[in-house]
Design an enzyme around this catalytic site. Structure first.
Site, mmCIF file in Angstrom:
data_model
loop_
_atom_site.group_PDB
_atom_site.id
_atom_site.type_symbol
_atom_site.label_atom_id
_atom_site.label_comp_id
_atom_site.label_asym_id
_atom_site.label_seq_id
_atom_site.Cartn_x
_atom_site.Cartn_y
_atom_site.Cartn_z
ATOM 1 N N ARG A 127 2.548 14.225 12.303
ATOM 2 C CA ARG A 127 3.385 13.953 11.135
ATOM 3 C C ARG A 127 3.280 15.170 10.219
ATOM 4 O O ARG A 127 2.565 15.157 9.229
ATOM 5 C CB ARG A 127 2.922 12.670 10.433
ATOM 6 C CG ARG A 127 3.153 11.440 11.289
ATOM 7 C CD ARG A 127 3.062 10.170 10.480
ATOM 8 N NE ARG A 127 1.693 9.704 10.368
ATOM 9 C CZ ARG A 127 1.347 8.566 9.770
ATOM 10 N NH1 ARG A 127 2.263 7.803 9.230
ATOM 11 N NH2 ARG A 127 0.096 8.194 9.705
ATOM 12 N N CYS A 177 -3.257 12.996 13.743
ATOM 13 C CA CYS A 177 -3.027 11.579 13.472
ATOM 14 C C CYS A 177 -2.988 10.842 14.795
ATOM 15 O O CYS A 177 -2.381 11.309 15.763
ATOM 16 C CB CYS A 177 -1.716 11.383 12.724
ATOM 17 S SG CYS A 177 -1.332 9.661 12.390
ATOM 18 N N ARG A 226 -7.557 -0.702 5.933
ATOM 19 C CA ARG A 226 -6.666 0.249 5.273
ATOM 20 C C ARG A 226 -5.369 -0.408 4.831
ATOM 21 O O ARG A 226 -4.685 0.113 3.964
ATOM 22 C CB ARG A 226 -6.355 1.416 6.210
ATOM 23 C CG ARG A 226 -7.532 2.341 6.502
ATOM 24 C CD ARG A 226 -7.093 3.533 7.336
ATOM 25 N NE ARG A 226 -5.877 4.113 6.781
ATOM 26 C CZ ARG A 226 -4.758 4.319 7.482
ATOM 27 N NH1 ARG A 226 -4.704 3.974 8.750
ATOM 28 N NH2 ARG A 226 -3.694 4.863 6.915
ATOM 29 N N LYS A 231 0.825 -1.207 0.000
ATOM 30 C CA LYS A 231 0.000 0.000 0.000
ATOM 31 C C LYS A 231 0.859 1.257 0.000
ATOM 32 O O LYS A 231 0.603 2.206 -0.758
ATOM 33 C CB LYS A 231 -0.890 0.002 1.252
ATOM 34 C CG LYS A 231 -1.613 1.318 1.511
ATOM 35 C CD LYS A 231 -2.422 1.274 2.781
ATOM 36 C CE LYS A 231 -1.595 1.414 4.031
ATOM 37 N NZ LYS A 231 -1.303 2.824 4.385
ATOM 38 N N ASN A 232 1.902 1.262 0.826
ATOM 39 C CA ASN A 232 2.733 2.461 0.949
ATOM 40 C C ASN A 232 3.600 2.708 -0.272
ATOM 41 O O ASN A 232 4.193 3.774 -0.413
ATOM 42 C CB ASN A 232 3.599 2.372 2.207
ATOM 43 C CG ASN A 232 2.777 2.520 3.479
ATOM 44 O OD1 ASN A 232 1.658 3.017 3.446
ATOM 45 N ND2 ASN A 232 3.327 2.079 4.595
ATOM 46 N N ASP A 273 6.411 0.271 11.681
ATOM 47 C CA ASP A 273 5.149 -0.399 11.358
ATOM 48 C C ASP A 273 5.119 -1.869 11.783
ATOM 49 O O ASP A 273 4.092 -2.530 11.645
ATOM 50 C CB ASP A 273 4.866 -0.305 9.850
ATOM 51 C CG ASP A 273 4.289 1.045 9.462
ATOM 52 O OD1 ASP A 273 4.002 1.845 10.359
ATOM 53 O OD2 ASP A 273 4.142 1.305 8.254
#
Length: 428
Positions: free
Chosen positions: A130, A125, A407, A22-23, A315
């Site tokens: 961020r 967030c 997500r 995804k990133n 992560d």
């Protein structure tokens, strides 16, 4: 609102297909704004954030056609053809940006290609601030005029961007990606210092090169870009998701299972593999991916500190905390990237984990067992940690706010159930 219900205690055995990252996919989609040609991206994951970015680009006038699935079938490996030649809008509204911070990645490409952009500030967030100030300073270094007005970033470069030297004071993945894309259409040479080195940044750079960009130093902390008058379309495959790989590796380890991560690549998670092996997890490269199993029946405590790539990824911090919770001995996990990323700890403690927080470090003492409970997800990776804890816990765990999971993890229940997990999604 959906819940995920898991009855733990079942070892995972089988094969789990790893989807596209995804990133990596999000900045690749934004890169379509740099060309009037068609950018065809394959191995796109079917996730909420991808849909949000597609919605944003579509609202701007980008034509997006789904052109079937890559080999493998099912929902895996979707192919999008993105055509921004008919762009009609250069505003990214608050309603979409607030749902996904990565929406700010359209800022650099829009200013570089069209000379102006209006993008909402992302807002707060859950895992800490961020800020986008590094993005804005980088664009100013390339000649953009930046104004903040009514919660929006107004960026203008009516005569085009001009190459310059951008030195980030802190490593920023999104900032590196935004400036890298902008520099591709700036006049002259741009040097980006202290650039992020994450595989997702490398993936973006490789895609831009496929589109005709001239970039040196890919994979290092110094990127040199020779600006081009235009870029062309390309066909590009999104890199596999290293965080999904790591998460399912932990799932196999904590349940005492044996799982092949199809499409997994060791070179993307070398530091994670090192820590897992030190904890007693067996990982080997096989023909179609990585095989993960628990060695000798026992997990051992470990110490880890999150750092920018190639250090240990933030992560994966929450997932490793679950492994530490059921390992023999004590572990120390230190978070240096985000200031508020231990929100999963109270939920894990509810399930019987022995965790004490001291500033930015968590001391985790392994326990004999975790117990099922009602828990609540607070962010994407915290959600995955609760799933992992539930897989190894005795009894039933009910996880609330699972929209966070959607997500970042495609068909999570289906993948885990296929390997023997007792997991289902229910409507609360």
């Amino acid at each position: 609102m959906d819940q995920i219900v898991i009855r733990g205690g079942k070892p995972l055995n089988g094969t789990i297909a790893i989807g596209g990252a995804k990133n990596a996919a999000l900045p690749l989609m934004a890169a379509s704004l740099l060309t009037d040609g068609v950018l065809r991206l394959s191995n796109l994951p079917h996730l909420a954030d991808i849909s949000t970015m597609a919605h944003l680009l579509s609202d701007m006038g980008v034509s997006i056609a789904m052109q079937g699935d890559a080999p493998g079938g099912g929902h895996m490996g979707r192919v999008f053809a993105l055509d921004a030649s008919g762009l009609s809008e250069t505003t990214a509204p608050y309603d979409l940006v607030r749902r996904m911070r990565a929406s700010v990645l359209v800022l650099g490409p829009l200013v570089a290609k069209h000379g102006h952009a209006r993008v909402s500030l992302p807002g707060g967030c859950a895992i800490g601030t961020r800020p986008v100030d590094l993005h804005l300073k980088g664009l100013e270094a390339l000649g953009a005029e930046i104004e903040l007005s009514e919660g929006y970033v107004e960026a203008k470069a009516p005569n085009g961007l001009v190459g310059g030297h951008v030195l980030f004071s802190n490593v920023t993945v999104g900032g590196t990606e935004n400036i890298l894309m902008a520099a591709c259409l700036a006049k002259g040479e741009t040097v980006i210092g202290n650039a992020a080195r994450e595989p997702e940044v490398t993936d973006l750079a490789n895609c831009l090169v496929a589109m005709g960009a001239k970039i040196e130093g890919i994979g290092t902390d110094t990127l040199k870009v020779q600006g081009s008058e235009s870029l062309h379309g390309a066909d590009y495959e999104v890199v596999p998701d290293r965080i999904e790989m790591g998460s399912y590796a932990v799932a196999a380890a904590v349940t005492g299972g044996d799982v092949v991560l199809k499409g997994g690549r060791a070179d993307l998670i070398e530091v994670v593999i090192d820590v897992l092996r030190s904890a007693g997890v067996g990982i080997e490269e096989v023909e179609d991916g990585l095989r993960v199993s628990r060695k000798n029946g026992h997990l051992k405590g470990f110490d880890v500190m999150t750092e920018p790539y190639p250090g240990f990824p933030t992560d994966m911090q929450a997932q490793m905390m679950v492994l530490a919770s059921v390992a023999q001995g004590a572990s120390m996990i230190t978070e240096t990237i985000f200031e508020n990323r231990f929100m999963h700890v109270p939920e894990l403690v509810r399930m019987g984990a022995d965790i004490n927080i001291h500033g930015r470090s968590a001391i985790v003492r392994g326990v004999q067992k975790l117990s099922g409970a009602q828990v609540m997800a607070t962010d994407l990776r915290a959600s995955s940690s609760l799933v992992l804890a539930a897989l190894v816990a005795e009894g039933e765990t009910i996880i609330n706010r699972v929209y966070h999971l959607d997500r970042g993890y495609e068909r999570l229940e289906e993948k885990l159930a296929a390997c023997g997990a007792d997991i289902k999604r229910v409507r609360a």
